[in-house]
Write an enzyme that holds these catalytic residues in place. Structure first.
Site, PDB file in Angstrom:
ATOM      1  N   THR A   1       2.224  32.415  -5.393  1.00 54.75           N
ATOM      2  CA  THR A   1       1.919  31.838  -4.083  1.00 54.75           C
ATOM      3  C   THR A   1       1.749  30.325  -4.161  1.00 54.75           C
ATOM      4  O   THR A   1       1.373  29.794  -5.214  1.00 54.75           O
ATOM      5  CB  THR A   1       0.617  32.477  -3.551  1.00 54.75           C
ATOM      6  N   ASP A   2       1.963  29.664  -3.042  1.00 55.45           N
ATOM      7  CA  ASP A   2       1.720  28.202  -2.988  1.00 55.45           C
ATOM      8  C   ASP A   2       0.223  27.890  -3.036  1.00 55.45           C
ATOM      9  O   ASP A   2      -0.173  26.750  -3.246  1.00 55.45           O
ATOM     10  CB  ASP A   2       2.355  27.585  -1.733  1.00 55.45           C
TER      11      ASP A   2
ATOM     12  N   TYR B   1      -8.856  34.472  -4.771  1.00 54.69           N
ATOM     13  CA  TYR B   1      -7.463  34.954  -4.766  1.00 54.69           C
ATOM     14  C   TYR B   1      -6.546  33.955  -5.461  1.00 54.69           C
ATOM     15  O   TYR B   1      -5.816  34.299  -6.397  1.00 54.69           O
ATOM     16  CB  TYR B   1      -6.979  35.202  -3.330  1.00 54.69           C
TER      17      TYR B   1
ATOM     18  N   LYS C   1      -4.345  34.207  -8.988  1.00 54.68           N
ATOM     19  CA  LYS C   1      -2.889  34.036  -9.046  1.00 54.68           C
ATOM     20  C   LYS C   1      -2.534  32.878  -9.980  1.00 54.68           C
ATOM     21  O   LYS C   1      -1.579  32.958 -10.747  1.00 54.68           O
ATOM     22  CB  LYS C   1      -2.302  33.789  -7.650  1.00 54.68           C
TER      23      LYS C   1
HETATM   24  P1  NAD Z   1       0.439  43.502  -0.280  1.00 53.26           P
HETATM   25  O1  NAD Z   1      -1.045  43.433  -0.396  1.00 53.26           O
HETATM   26  O2  NAD Z   1       1.076  43.852   1.016  1.00 53.26           O
HETATM   27  O3  NAD Z   1       1.020  44.542  -1.351  1.00 53.26           O
HETATM   28  C1  NAD Z   1       0.530  44.634  -2.658  1.00 53.26           C
HETATM   29  C2  NAD Z   1       1.056  45.935  -3.254  1.00 53.26           C
HETATM   30  O4  NAD Z   1       0.556  46.031  -4.600  1.00 53.26           O
HETATM   31  C3  NAD Z   1       0.587  47.193  -2.518  1.00 53.26           C
HETATM   32  O5  NAD Z   1       1.669  48.083  -2.323  1.00 53.26           O
HETATM   33  C4  NAD Z   1      -0.448  47.793  -3.441  1.00 53.26           C
HETATM   34  O6  NAD Z   1      -0.544  49.215  -3.347  1.00 53.26           O
HETATM   35  C5  NAD Z   1       0.072  47.354  -4.813  1.00 53.26           C
HETATM   36  N1  NAD Z   1      -0.987  47.289  -5.817  1.00 53.26           N
HETATM   37  C6  NAD Z   1      -2.200  46.693  -5.685  1.00 53.26           C
HETATM   38  N2  NAD Z   1      -2.922  46.875  -6.798  1.00 53.26           N
HETATM   39  C7  NAD Z   1      -2.146  47.580  -7.656  1.00 53.26           C
HETATM   40  C8  NAD Z   1      -2.343  48.073  -8.980  1.00 53.26           C
HETATM   41  N3  NAD Z   1      -3.500  47.891  -9.642  1.00 53.26           N
HETATM   42  N4  NAD Z   1      -1.330  48.744  -9.592  1.00 53.26           N
HETATM   43  C9  NAD Z   1      -0.155  48.959  -8.924  1.00 53.26           C
HETATM   44  N5  NAD Z   1       0.071  48.536  -7.666  1.00 53.26           N
HETATM   45  C10 NAD Z   1      -0.912  47.850  -7.029  1.00 53.26           C
HETATM   46  O7  NAD Z   1       0.943  42.104  -0.820  1.00 53.26           O
HETATM   47  P2  NAD Z   1       2.175  41.188  -0.352  1.00 53.26           P
HETATM   48  O8  NAD Z   1       1.736  40.347   0.770  1.00 53.26           O
HETATM   49  O9  NAD Z   1       3.381  42.024  -0.225  1.00 53.26           O
HETATM   50  O10 NAD Z   1       2.309  40.247  -1.629  1.00 53.26           O
HETATM   51  C11 NAD Z   1       3.113  40.633  -2.742  1.00 53.26           C
HETATM   52  C12 NAD Z   1       3.060  39.552  -3.792  1.00 53.26           C
HETATM   53  O11 NAD Z   1       3.521  38.325  -3.243  1.00 53.26           O
HETATM   54  C13 NAD Z   1       1.635  39.269  -4.305  1.00 53.26           C
HETATM   55  O12 NAD Z   1       1.715  39.040  -5.695  1.00 53.26           O
HETATM   56  C14 NAD Z   1       1.216  38.013  -3.555  1.00 53.26           C
HETATM   57  O13 NAD Z   1       0.310  37.266  -4.324  1.00 53.26           O
HETATM   58  C15 NAD Z   1       2.542  37.307  -3.401  1.00 53.26           C
HETATM   59  N6  NAD Z   1       2.660  36.415  -2.223  1.00 53.26           N
HETATM   60  C16 NAD Z   1       2.336  36.873  -0.976  1.00 53.26           C
HETATM   61  C17 NAD Z   1       2.502  36.022   0.129  1.00 53.26           C
HETATM   62  C18 NAD Z   1       2.211  36.483   1.525  1.00 53.26           C
HETATM   63  O14 NAD Z   1       2.258  35.667   2.467  1.00 53.26           O
HETATM   64  N7  NAD Z   1       1.908  37.747   1.764  1.00 53.26           N
HETATM   65  C19 NAD Z   1       2.985  34.714  -0.055  1.00 53.26           C
HETATM   66  C20 NAD Z   1       3.293  34.293  -1.352  1.00 53.26           C
HETATM   67  C21 NAD Z   1       3.152  35.161  -2.435  1.00 53.26           C
END
Ligand code: NAD
Ligand code: TYD
Length: 349
Positions: free
Chosen positions: A130-131, A155, A159
């Site tokens: 993430t940013d 958080y 990360k």
């Molecule tokens: P989300 O919370 O919607 O999904 C996370 C998924 O990980 C879920 O399906 C959950 O069941 C699974 N999970 C959680 N703990 C787990 C574990 N211990 N073992 C196995 N699976 C597990 O998240 P998202 O928004 O889809 O984000 C996905 C990735 O992208 C993350 O790493 C997040 O940091 C990164 N990210 C998100 C955003 C955003 O705007 N949402 C932006 C940049 C980066």
């Protein structure tokens, strides 16, 4: 190629799984997910019977289990999205972010290193980040790939730590990796704890829209399908052991975004102009709230030719349409534990 995608039942992960399963019939996609509150196999109904797709339920924090699936399936690459992902939850329960985002990532790194150590060629550990690791900007400037890490929330600290571990495994053990740091995503299948789906759901139900502080916080928004495409570009063409920033070239102050959302929702729901805006309520600010995130995505644009394909207005319309036509999905994820979360976070149901 056998690719392990972690967190594939979550918001961004489900879009990545769908893209890879449909586009690369000759790959086998393994989706490893614990199905926490944020993971939902409904998100992948349309691909679950494809022969090149397999779901594995499990916890990235369980190192024995992780080692055993790497031995069984002999993955060639990992795209790692599984994480605890919501800033507000990290403020109430930082340790679960340490466990999943740091320990879980190191478990995956160890398993990949062990299985691949005699032949790293054409292997890849792709870490999705993430940013927010860069901390906050003032009114000007952009995050580049060389901006120093300066995380402010549990958080983003977790990360940032996981990014450092991935890079360290590259330096220390020659593990081939790439990292992408993306801005705020929005679109279908996002759990209604994040700003846009939370506010869509509240508008549908005529509930207050809790705006933190004065609402003058800025985020750079990217449509989730465009993030999935960027991940495809970096996975196939990104330079190994490098980082790419991904962003939407699309900065919005929260309050301006919320007003646009309110207008679009009034249109869609045939409610008189101004109805949804009346639901806005300024509430106590989030502690450590980062003022502004903005990404310089010129590296991925210039070197790989990626750019967003959807404007914010179009993406927001598509997103609203999806939530309005998937009320069952929304009802399912907002029953049970969601009510408890909501009352702890916002003080009422
Ligand atoms: P989300 O919370 O919607 O999904 C996370 C998924 O990980 C879920 O399906 C959950 O069941 C699974 N999970 C959680 N703990 C787990 C574990 N211990 N073992 C196995 N699976 C597990 O998240 P998202 O928004 O889809 O984000 C996905 C990735 O992208 C993350 O790493 C997040 O940091 C990164 N990210 C998100 C955003 C955003 O705007 N949402 C932006 C940049 C980066
Ligand atoms: P969020 O979707 O939680 O993403 P992030 O904190 O990772 O950027 O929040 C986006 C912005 O919206 C952020 O500035 C916090 C603000 N916000 C609110 O004002 N009210 C809310 O209820 C939520 C969830 C977020």
């Amino acid at each position: 190629m056998k690719i392990l995608i972690t967190g594939g039942a979550g918001f961004i992960g489900s879009h990545v799984v769908r893209l890879f399963v449909n586009k690369y019939k000759n790959y086998k996609i393994y989706n490893l997910d614990l199905l926490t509150y944020a993971g939902n196999l409904e998100n992948l109904k349309d691909v679950e019977n494809n022969p090149n797709y397999q779901f594995i339920k499990g916890d990235i924090n369980d190192s024995d289990f992780i080692n055993s699936i790497f031995k069984t399936y002999q993955f060639d690459a990992v795209i790692h999205l599984a994480a605890e992902s919501h800033v507000d939850r990290s403020i109430t329960d930082p340790l679960s972010f340490v466990r999943t985002n740091i320990f879980g990532t190191v478990n995956l790194l160890n398993a990949a290193k062990e299985i691949w150590k005699n032949n790293y060629s054409s292997k890849l550990f792709y870490h999705i980040s993430t940013d927010e690791v860069y901390g906050t900007l003032g009114d000007t400037g952009l995050f580049t790939e060389t901006t120093s890490y300066d995380p402010n929330s549990p958080y983003s600290a977790s990360k940032a730590s996981s990014d450092h571990f991935v890079r360290a495994y590259g330096e220390t053990y020659n593990l081939p990796y790439v990292i992408t740091n993306c801005s705020n995503n929005y679109g279908a299948n996002q759990f209604p704890e994040k700003l846009i789906p939370l506010f869509i759901n509240n508008i549908i139900n005529n509930k207050e829209l809790p705006v933190y502080g004065d609402g003058n916080y800025t985020r750079d928004w990217l449509y989730v399908a465009d993030h999935a495409i960027a991940i495809d570009f970096v996975f196939h063409e990104g330079k190994r052991n490098e980082t790419y920033n991904i962003g939407g070239f699309n900065e919005w102050k929260n309050i301006d975004l919320i007003k646009l959302l309110c207008q679009q929702m009034d249109n869609k729901l045939n409610r008189p102009k101004g109805t949804s805006e009346k639901l806005i309520k300024f509430v106590k600010d989030r502690p450590g709230h980062d003022l502004r995130y903005a990404i310089d995505a010129s590296k991925i644009k210039n070197s790989l030719g990626w750019g967003p394909s959807v404007t914010f207005e179009e993406g927001l319309k598509l997103t609203i349409d999806w939530y309005l036509s998937n009320s069952e999905w929304l009802d399912n994820v907002t029953s049970g534990n969601y009510q408890k979360y909501y009352s702890i976070q916002y003080g009422h149901n």
